[in-house]
Motif scaffolding. Structure first.
Motif, mmCIF file in Angstrom:
data_model
loop_
_atom_site.group_PDB
_atom_site.id
_atom_site.type_symbol
_atom_site.label_atom_id
_atom_site.label_comp_id
_atom_site.label_asym_id
_atom_site.label_seq_id
_atom_site.Cartn_x
_atom_site.Cartn_y
_atom_site.Cartn_z
ATOM 1 N N ALA A 119 -15.236 -9.632 -11.577
ATOM 2 C CA ALA A 119 -16.506 -9.967 -10.791
ATOM 3 C C ALA A 119 -17.636 -9.183 -11.117
ATOM 4 C CB ALA A 119 -16.258 -9.836 -9.501
ATOM 5 N N ALA A 120 -17.190 -7.907 -11.733
ATOM 6 C CA ALA A 120 -18.351 -6.815 -11.961
ATOM 7 C C ALA A 120 -19.186 -7.101 -13.331
ATOM 8 C CB ALA A 120 -17.631 -5.524 -12.454
ATOM 9 N N THR A 121 -20.567 -6.966 -13.049
ATOM 10 C CA THR A 121 -21.499 -7.043 -14.190
ATOM 11 C C THR A 121 -21.838 -5.769 -14.632
ATOM 12 O OG1 THR A 121 -23.243 -7.536 -12.611
ATOM 13 C CG2 THR A 121 -22.083 -9.509 -13.492
ATOM 14 N N ALA A 122 -21.482 -4.687 -13.756
ATOM 15 C CA ALA A 122 -21.738 -3.316 -14.372
ATOM 16 C C ALA A 122 -20.599 -2.427 -14.029
ATOM 17 C CB ALA A 122 -23.080 -2.971 -13.701
ATOM 18 N N ALA A 123 -20.884 -1.013 -14.603
ATOM 19 C CA ALA A 123 -19.663 -0.256 -14.352
ATOM 20 C C ALA A 123 -19.547 0.372 -12.767
ATOM 21 C CB ALA A 123 -19.882 1.004 -15.322
ATOM 22 N N HIS A 124 -18.393 0.531 -12.379
ATOM 23 C CA HIS A 124 -18.123 1.037 -10.966
ATOM 24 C C HIS A 124 -17.114 2.205 -11.170
ATOM 25 C CE1 HIS A 124 -20.426 -2.229 -8.859
ATOM 26 N NE2 HIS A 124 -20.006 -3.067 -10.179
ATOM 27 N N GLU A 125 -17.268 3.040 -10.426
ATOM 28 C CA GLU A 125 -16.625 4.274 -10.216
ATOM 29 C C GLU A 125 -15.399 3.761 -9.060
ATOM 30 O OE1 GLU A 125 -17.542 8.461 -10.835
ATOM 31 O OE2 GLU A 125 -19.503 7.742 -10.326
ATOM 32 N N VAL A 126 -14.035 3.926 -9.080
ATOM 33 C CA VAL A 126 -13.278 3.412 -8.187
ATOM 34 C C VAL A 126 -12.219 4.629 -8.077
ATOM 35 C CG1 VAL A 126 -11.593 1.658 -7.477
ATOM 36 C CG2 VAL A 126 -13.488 1.139 -9.021
ATOM 37 N N LEU A 127 -11.837 4.813 -6.514
ATOM 38 C CA LEU A 127 -10.831 5.801 -6.237
ATOM 39 C C LEU A 127 -9.436 4.861 -5.744
ATOM 40 C CD1 LEU A 127 -12.751 7.997 -3.671
ATOM 41 C CD2 LEU A 127 -12.313 8.375 -6.155
ATOM 42 N N VAL A 128 -8.578 5.410 -5.926
ATOM 43 C CA VAL A 128 -7.246 4.967 -5.487
ATOM 44 C C VAL A 128 -6.929 5.336 -4.005
ATOM 45 C CG1 VAL A 128 -4.733 4.747 -5.782
ATOM 46 C CG2 VAL A 128 -6.084 4.791 -7.758
ATOM 47 N N GLU A 129 -6.649 4.435 -3.210
ATOM 48 C CA GLU A 129 -6.230 5.054 -1.813
ATOM 49 C C GLU A 129 -4.921 5.095 -1.783
ATOM 50 O OE1 GLU A 129 -7.377 4.030 2.842
ATOM 51 O OE2 GLU A 129 -7.771 2.462 1.509
ATOM 52 N N VAL A 130 -4.623 6.345 -0.873
ATOM 53 C CA VAL A 130 -3.314 6.831 -0.974
ATOM 54 C C VAL A 130 -2.838 6.720 0.535
ATOM 55 C CG1 VAL A 130 -1.594 8.727 -1.347
ATOM 56 C CG2 VAL A 130 -3.236 8.084 -3.148
ATOM 57 N N ASP A 131 -1.595 6.160 0.964
ATOM 58 C CA ASP A 131 -1.231 6.343 2.242
ATOM 59 C C ASP A 131 -0.619 7.622 2.383
ATOM 60 O OD1 ASP A 131 -0.104 6.020 4.808
ATOM 61 O OD2 ASP A 131 1.260 4.158 4.085
ATOM 62 N N CYS A 132 -0.970 8.475 3.474
ATOM 63 C CA CYS A 132 -0.570 9.695 3.715
ATOM 64 C C CYS A 132 0.475 9.808 4.863
ATOM 65 C CB CYS A 132 -1.546 10.635 3.608
ATOM 66 S SG CYS A 132 -2.532 10.757 4.899
ATOM 67 N N GLY A 133 0.654 8.427 5.400
ATOM 68 C CA GLY A 133 1.593 8.499 6.654
ATOM 69 C C GLY A 133 1.065 7.640 7.803
ATOM 70 N N GLU A 134 -0.182 7.238 7.593
ATOM 71 C CA GLU A 134 -0.950 6.272 8.743
ATOM 72 C C GLU A 134 -0.350 4.876 8.545
ATOM 73 O OE1 GLU A 134 -5.064 5.229 10.954
ATOM 74 O OE2 GLU A 134 -5.093 5.597 8.920
ATOM 75 N N HIS A 135 -0.232 4.628 7.383
ATOM 76 C CA HIS A 135 0.397 3.127 7.086
ATOM 77 C C HIS A 135 -0.577 2.151 7.508
ATOM 78 C CE1 HIS A 135 4.023 5.363 6.352
ATOM 79 N NE2 HIS A 135 4.316 5.655 7.491
ATOM 80 N N ARG A 136 -1.968 2.159 7.310
ATOM 81 C CA ARG A 136 -2.827 1.213 7.635
ATOM 82 C C ARG A 136 -3.417 0.672 6.126
ATOM 83 N NH1 ARG A 136 -8.765 3.326 9.709
ATOM 84 N NH2 ARG A 136 -8.598 4.053 7.760
ATOM 85 N N ALA A 137 -3.693 1.638 5.250
ATOM 86 C CA ALA A 137 -4.133 1.087 3.833
ATOM 87 C C ALA A 137 -3.674 1.997 3.120
ATOM 88 C CB ALA A 137 -5.739 0.635 4.100
ATOM 89 N N GLY A 138 -3.698 1.614 1.716
ATOM 90 C CA GLY A 138 -3.344 2.730 0.675
ATOM 91 C C GLY A 138 -1.828 2.456 0.296
ATOM 92 N N VAL A 139 -1.650 3.168 -0.798
ATOM 93 C CA VAL A 139 -0.223 3.077 -1.657
ATOM 94 C C VAL A 139 0.396 4.292 -1.393
ATOM 95 C CG1 VAL A 139 -0.750 1.261 -3.214
ATOM 96 C CG2 VAL A 139 -1.105 3.471 -3.932
ATOM 97 N N PRO A 140 1.982 4.343 -1.249
ATOM 98 C CA PRO A 140 2.471 5.851 -1.387
ATOM 99 C C PRO A 140 2.006 6.541 -2.575
ATOM 100 C CG PRO A 140 4.031 4.135 -0.807
ATOM 101 C CD PRO A 140 2.905 3.257 -1.110
ATOM 102 N N PRO A 141 2.073 7.984 -2.368
ATOM 103 C CA PRO A 141 1.790 8.693 -3.616
ATOM 104 C C PRO A 141 2.321 8.133 -5.035
ATOM 105 C CG PRO A 141 2.166 10.109 -1.813
ATOM 106 C CD PRO A 141 2.608 8.827 -1.236
ATOM 107 N N GLU A 142 3.605 7.942 -4.733
ATOM 108 C CA GLU A 142 4.460 7.565 -6.201
ATOM 109 C C GLU A 142 4.179 5.907 -6.548
ATOM 110 O OE1 GLU A 142 6.895 6.199 -2.445
ATOM 111 O OE2 GLU A 142 5.845 8.239 -3.162
ATOM 112 N N GLY A 143 3.156 5.133 -5.617
ATOM 113 C CA GLY A 143 2.721 3.853 -6.032
ATOM 114 C C GLY A 143 1.221 4.111 -6.751
ATOM 115 N N ALA A 144 0.670 5.107 -6.705
ATOM 116 C CA ALA A 144 -0.629 5.483 -7.013
ATOM 117 C C ALA A 144 -0.807 5.144 -8.667
ATOM 118 C CB ALA A 144 -1.298 6.837 -6.845
ATOM 119 N N LEU A 145 0.288 5.312 -9.434
ATOM 120 C CA LEU A 145 0.121 5.061 -10.917
ATOM 121 C C LEU A 145 -0.363 3.753 -11.266
ATOM 122 C CD1 LEU A 145 2.548 7.397 -12.691
ATOM 123 C CD2 LEU A 145 0.058 7.353 -13.138
ATOM 124 N N ALA A 146 0.412 3.028 -10.588
ATOM 125 C CA ALA A 146 0.150 1.611 -10.841
ATOM 126 C C ALA A 146 -1.291 1.171 -10.707
ATOM 127 C CB ALA A 146 1.104 0.714 -10.068
#
Length: 372
Positions: A119-146
């Motif tokens: 969908a992007a028409t310009a560059a966007h900086e993006v962060l990976v959200e990591v789940d540190c234990g709340e289990h709301r959003a994010g991936v476990p640390p070991e899933g961040a690479l994908a």
């Protein structure tokens, strides 16, 4: 304010400034940047005061907040903490064109990274959200690479690092456990960033944050910034966990006593569920709190009274004896200190009635409510 209609949001500027100074000092002591979250305040003026009157980095929950901060020049470096979706990209790109704003986006799946890139028409900086234990959003640390690989390999996305939120810190009031959760939060974010770097990809931003973990972290080695929001105002949920005191509560609701239900032994206020919210998060550690605690309208001194029932526009306050009907007659005013400042402030007020340290009117600050 005495002649104004109620309910109204009352914001103590002196307490707000003191709270912000405490947070800045804490971040500085930990050696990290402070990126306050404006999901609570939703105010350009609060944004400026959070950095001591100067522009500074910000966290937001909505594009509307980001647009207001950028247009006012209160922030030029903004993190949109809610997971990005393609429908928000036109506004994000317009923000960059109009104001040169740096807007960090967040995703937690390769699927959403691919959708954004398409969908992007310009560059966007993006962060990976990591789940540190709340289990709301994010991936476990070991899933961040994908997720990182999906961002890094995209046409329009630029991998900027990782972020996490230790929201499970609110499950305890034990300082030792809070410190342990702060370390879980730090360790998860740092581990994810190190794995990304180890795979030959960049991760310059390592962003963590919740109010309890900011205050209780033993150290933040490997972290670049912290985010916290409700601690600019504080509330009864935070106080119930020992994070602040009564004299630090900056936000309250001014309400009128609109009735005496003598048969029920209760005062009736014009602050109900919409004005206060139905959040009862303080009750886990201070069960008497119910929907909020009353205070004297002029002095702010705590009263032994609580809103125990809320209807849409009515709040019911049981009184221990009939003398309270004389002390708080129909037409008198009280302050109600809320459970959860974020949700109470979002009740449709539109603005804060700001007072100085002596309780004198000091302006009216608009809120940036809604999404669009």
């Amino acid at each position: 304010m005495e002649a104004a209609d109620t309910p109204r949001l009352r914001l103590d500027r002196a307490r707000l400034e003191a709270n912000a100074a405490r947070l800045r000092a804490r971040a500085a002591a930990l050696g990290v940047a402070f990126r306050p979250h404006f999901k609570t305040a939703k105010s350009v003026e609060v944004a400026r005061l959070s950095h001591g009157g100067a522009p500074g980095p910000a966290t937001v929950s909505t594009m509307k907040e980001a647009e207001a901060l950028a247009a006012s020049e209160a922030a030029a470096d903004i993190l949109l903490a809610a997971t990005a979706i393609p429908a928000r990209l036109p506004r994000a790109e317009a923000l960059a064109r109009a104001h040169g704003t740096r807007l960090l986006l967040v995703v937690d799946s390769p699927e959403m990274a691919r959708q954004l890139d398409e969908a992007a028409t310009a560059a966007h900086e993006v962060l990976v959200e990591v789940d540190c234990g709340e289990h709301r959003a994010g991936v476990p640390p070991e899933g961040a690479l994908a997720v990182a690989r999906a961002i890094h390999g995209a046409r329009r996305l630029r991998l900027a690092g990782v972020m996490t939120h230790g929201g499970h810190s609110y499950a305890t009031d034990d300082p030792a456990r809070l410190a342990a959760v702060a370390e879980e939060e730090r360790a998860a974010a740092v581990a994810a960033a190190e794995a990304i770097r180890g795979a030959g990809m960049p991760a310059p931003v390592v962003s963590v944050g919740s109010t309890p973990t900011l205050l209780h972290a033993r150290h933040l080695e490997g972290v670049t910034e912290v985010r916290a929001g409700v601690s600019l105002f504080w509330d009864l949920a935070q106080m119930s966990r020992g994070l602040c005191g009564w004299e630090e509560l900056a936000l309250s609701v001014v309400s009128t006593v609109i009735g005496h239900n003598r048969a029920a032994g209760a005062l009736i206020l014009d602050a109900g569920a919409l004005a206060l919210s139905k959040d009862v998060t303080a009750n886990a550690f201070a069960p008497e709190t119910a929907y909020g605690r009353l205070a004297d309208a002029e002095t702010g001194a705590a009263l032994p009274l609580h809103v125990t029932i809320v209807h849409q526009e009515h709040g019911t306050v049981p009184v221990p004896d009939p003398s309270w009907f004389g002390r708080l007659p129909v037409g008198s005013r009280v302050r109600v200190y809320p459970n959860h400042a974020c949700l109470t402030a979002a009740g449709g007020y539109g603005a804060y009635d700001v007072v100085d340290g002596a309780g004198r009117p000091a302006g009216r600050w608009a809120r940036v409510d809604g999404w669009h």
